[in-house]
Design an enzyme around this catalytic site. Structure first.
Site, PDB file in Angstrom:
ATOM      1  N   GLY A   8       1.901   2.079   2.943  1.00 34.99           N
ATOM      2  CA  GLY A   8       0.676   1.835   3.699  1.00 34.99           C
ATOM      3  C   GLY A   8      -0.524   2.541   3.098  1.00 34.99           C
ATOM      4  N   ILE A   9      -0.509   2.741   1.788  1.00 35.52           N
ATOM      5  CA  ILE A   9      -1.590   3.484   1.130  1.00 35.52           C
ATOM      6  C   ILE A   9      -2.906   2.721   1.135  1.00 35.52           C
ATOM      7  CG2 ILE A   9      -1.183   2.651  -1.223  1.00 35.52           C
ATOM      8  CD1 ILE A   9      -1.621   5.618  -2.126  1.00 35.52           C
ATOM      9  N   GLY A  11      -4.232   1.324   3.770  1.00 34.67           N
ATOM     10  CA  GLY A  11      -4.892   1.490   5.060  1.00 34.67           C
ATOM     11  C   GLY A  11      -5.754   2.741   5.102  1.00 34.67           C
ATOM     12  N   ASP A  56       8.194  -3.511  -0.484  1.00 36.70           N
ATOM     13  CA  ASP A  56       8.064  -4.138   0.830  1.00 36.70           C
ATOM     14  C   ASP A  56       9.012  -3.428   1.783  1.00 36.70           C
ATOM     15  OD1 ASP A  56       8.311  -5.950   3.087  1.00 36.70           O
ATOM     16  OD2 ASP A  56       7.395  -7.480   1.808  1.00 36.70           O
ATOM     17  N   LEU A  57       8.514  -3.047   2.950  1.00 41.02           N
ATOM     18  CA  LEU A  57       9.347  -2.335   3.923  1.00 41.02           C
ATOM     19  C   LEU A  57      10.518  -3.171   4.425  1.00 41.02           C
ATOM     20  CD1 LEU A  57       6.649  -0.434   6.041  1.00 41.02           C
ATOM     21  CD2 LEU A  57       8.382   0.582   4.538  1.00 41.02           C
ATOM     22  N   SER A  82      -0.053  -3.105  12.111  1.00 40.79           N
ATOM     23  CA  SER A  82      -0.589  -2.105  13.039  1.00 40.79           C
ATOM     24  C   SER A  82      -1.604  -2.610  14.050  1.00 40.79           C
ATOM     25  CB  SER A  82      -1.216  -0.947  12.245  1.00 40.79           C
ATOM     26  OG  SER A  82      -2.219  -1.430  11.382  1.00 40.79           O
ATOM     27  N   SER A 127       3.272   6.495  17.202  1.00 40.23           N
ATOM     28  CA  SER A 127       2.008   6.071  17.788  1.00 40.23           C
ATOM     29  C   SER A 127       1.937   6.367  19.275  1.00 40.23           C
ATOM     30  CB  SER A 127       1.825   4.561  17.569  1.00 40.23           C
ATOM     31  OG  SER A 127       0.766   4.048  18.347  1.00 40.23           O
ATOM     32  N   GLU A 129       0.784   4.403  21.288  1.00 43.92           N
ATOM     33  CA  GLU A 129       1.097   3.146  21.968  1.00 43.92           C
ATOM     34  C   GLU A 129       2.528   3.143  22.499  1.00 43.92           C
ATOM     35  OE1 GLU A 129      -0.567   0.274  22.697  1.00 43.92           O
ATOM     36  OE2 GLU A 129      -2.483   1.048  22.007  1.00 43.92           O
ATOM     37  N   TYR A 151       4.287  -4.219  19.334  1.00 42.25           N
ATOM     38  CA  TYR A 151       3.984  -3.145  18.398  1.00 42.25           C
ATOM     39  C   TYR A 151       4.513  -1.815  18.920  1.00 42.25           C
ATOM     40  CZ  TYR A 151       1.217   0.451  16.033  1.00 42.25           C
ATOM     41  OH  TYR A 151       0.817   1.581  15.353  1.00 42.25           O
ATOM     42  N   HIS A 181      -6.956   7.067  16.110  1.00 36.87           N
ATOM     43  CA  HIS A 181      -7.756   7.760  15.104  1.00 36.87           C
ATOM     44  C   HIS A 181      -8.477   6.716  14.270  1.00 36.87           C
ATOM     45  CE1 HIS A 181      -3.617   7.186  13.780  1.00 36.87           C
ATOM     46  NE2 HIS A 181      -4.036   7.160  12.520  1.00 36.87           N
ATOM     47  N   ARG A 186     -11.701   1.898   8.936  1.00 37.09           N
ATOM     48  CA  ARG A 186     -10.922   1.106   9.887  1.00 37.09           C
ATOM     49  C   ARG A 186     -11.263  -0.373   9.722  1.00 37.09           C
ATOM     50  NH1 ARG A 186      -6.217   1.476  12.389  1.00 37.09           N
ATOM     51  NH2 ARG A 186      -6.494   2.866  14.166  1.00 37.09           N
TER      52      ARG A 186
END
Length: 328
Positions: A8-9, A11, A56-57, A82, A127, A129, A151, A181, A186
């Site tokens: 995720g570098i 983002g 890829d994750l 996300s 998160s 969330e 999510y 955050h 963003r």
């Protein structure tokens, strides 16, 4: 030299974290998904000293290859689908990447570490969330998780899987339960950037109104640049653990609008903001407020940028960006 691998570098968190690690003398590697990822050029421009790997994750073999080629001391798993609203429309993709992707990354770290499971330190981006239908205010590491979106459910899976690998295999694995955050980096689909961008465009005469959903939802908002420092501090501790990272203050969407519009000299925004049911969540998370006392006492971490400073920073960035785009 300590070596770190970041998923995720591309983002906002990945960019800020990579900058922090490079400043601390790290050899930084990042996993980028896809052959023609449009954000790859951003990474190369902003982070020319980072070594990029394709992975890829959802593909364990690609993660194993990235682990072999980078041979990291620390792994930061920030990769995820996300955007919460998107997760209802694409629940399976969100589950595969944000949930099962954590399992794949943990397994890649475990297999690479071999006989010494704690040799590679692992950070999992959990998160706020996950708290969803909050069972106590403020929320701490001990608060019951009750996610209210695909999510959030996927993040809960990844969070507990991280705990399980720590307890099952003795891995140095930590989860940062990060509350909202934000930053000028963003994406515009997120509510804070949507607001800052629209306020800038309205001030410049490029847009007439801003369409929003629920204005009464409350969030604990901090600056992403502060929060990545907490991620790094977790992996410098003797043992892995879970930490809530938050400001300890909650603000509504109305508060966000107040600060953003006031910063460009507009005190009354009531005639500039419209509400549309399309932007309402099927299951709303009404109030998030974090108790980060554990992180403050054990990590020595605290946020530096206030809510007002954060919103003003984002509006100023978008004023500059929109002027350039519009040729003003």
């Amino acid at each position: 030299m300590t070596t770190a691998l970041i998923t995720g570098i591309t983002g906002q968190d990945g960019l800020y974290l990579a900058e922090l690690l490079l400043a601390n003398g790290y050899d930084v590697h990042g996993i980028v998904r896809g052959q023609n990822n449009p954000k790859l050029e951003l990474v190369r421009r902003v982070l020319p000293d980072v070594t990029v790997h394709t992975g890829d994750l959802t593909d364990l073999s690609s993660l194993m290859r990235a682990m072999r080629d980078s041979d990291p001391d620390e792994v930061y798993n920030l990769g995820a689908v996300s955007f919460v609203a998107y997760s209802w429309m694409n629940a399976q993709v969100t589950s595969d990447v944000t949930g099962l992707g954590v399992l794949n990354m943990l397994e890649a770290v475990r297999l690479h570490a071999g006989d010494d499971p704690a040799a590679v330190r692992y950070y999992q981006a959990s998160s706020s969330e996950m708290f969803g239908k909050v069972q106590q205010v403020p929320q701490s590491e001990a608060t019951l998780l009750w996610p209210r979106s695909p999510y959030g459910v996927a993040k809960v899976y990844g969070h507990y899987m991280t705990i399980n690998y720590r307890e099952s295999y003795g891995m140095h694995a930590s989860s940062g339960i990060l509350f909202n955050h934000e930053s000028p980096r963003r994406g515009p689909e997120f509510v804070t950037r949507k607001v800052s961008q629209a306020v800038a465009r309205i001030k410049l005469g490029l847009q007439d109104t801003l369409t929003m959903g629920n204005l009464d939802a409350q969030r604990d908002w901090g600056f992403a640049g502060d929060y990545v420092e907490a991620m790094w501090l977790m992996l410098q501790q003797p043992d892995g653990d879970d930490y809530v990272i938050s400001t300890g203050e909650t603000h509504s969407i109305r508060d966000l609008l107040d600060v953003a519009f006031a910063h460009v000299g507009i005190e009354d925004w009531s005639g500039l903001v419209e509400q549309d049911p399309r932007f309402m969540r099927p299951a709303e998370v009404d109030q998030l407020l974090g108790d980060s006392s554990k992180a403050r006492s054990r990590l020595g971490w605290k946020p530096k940028v206030s809510f007002t400073e954060l919103v003003q920073m984002m509006v100023d960035n978008d004023l500059t960006e929109q002027k350039v785009l519009a040729g003003l």
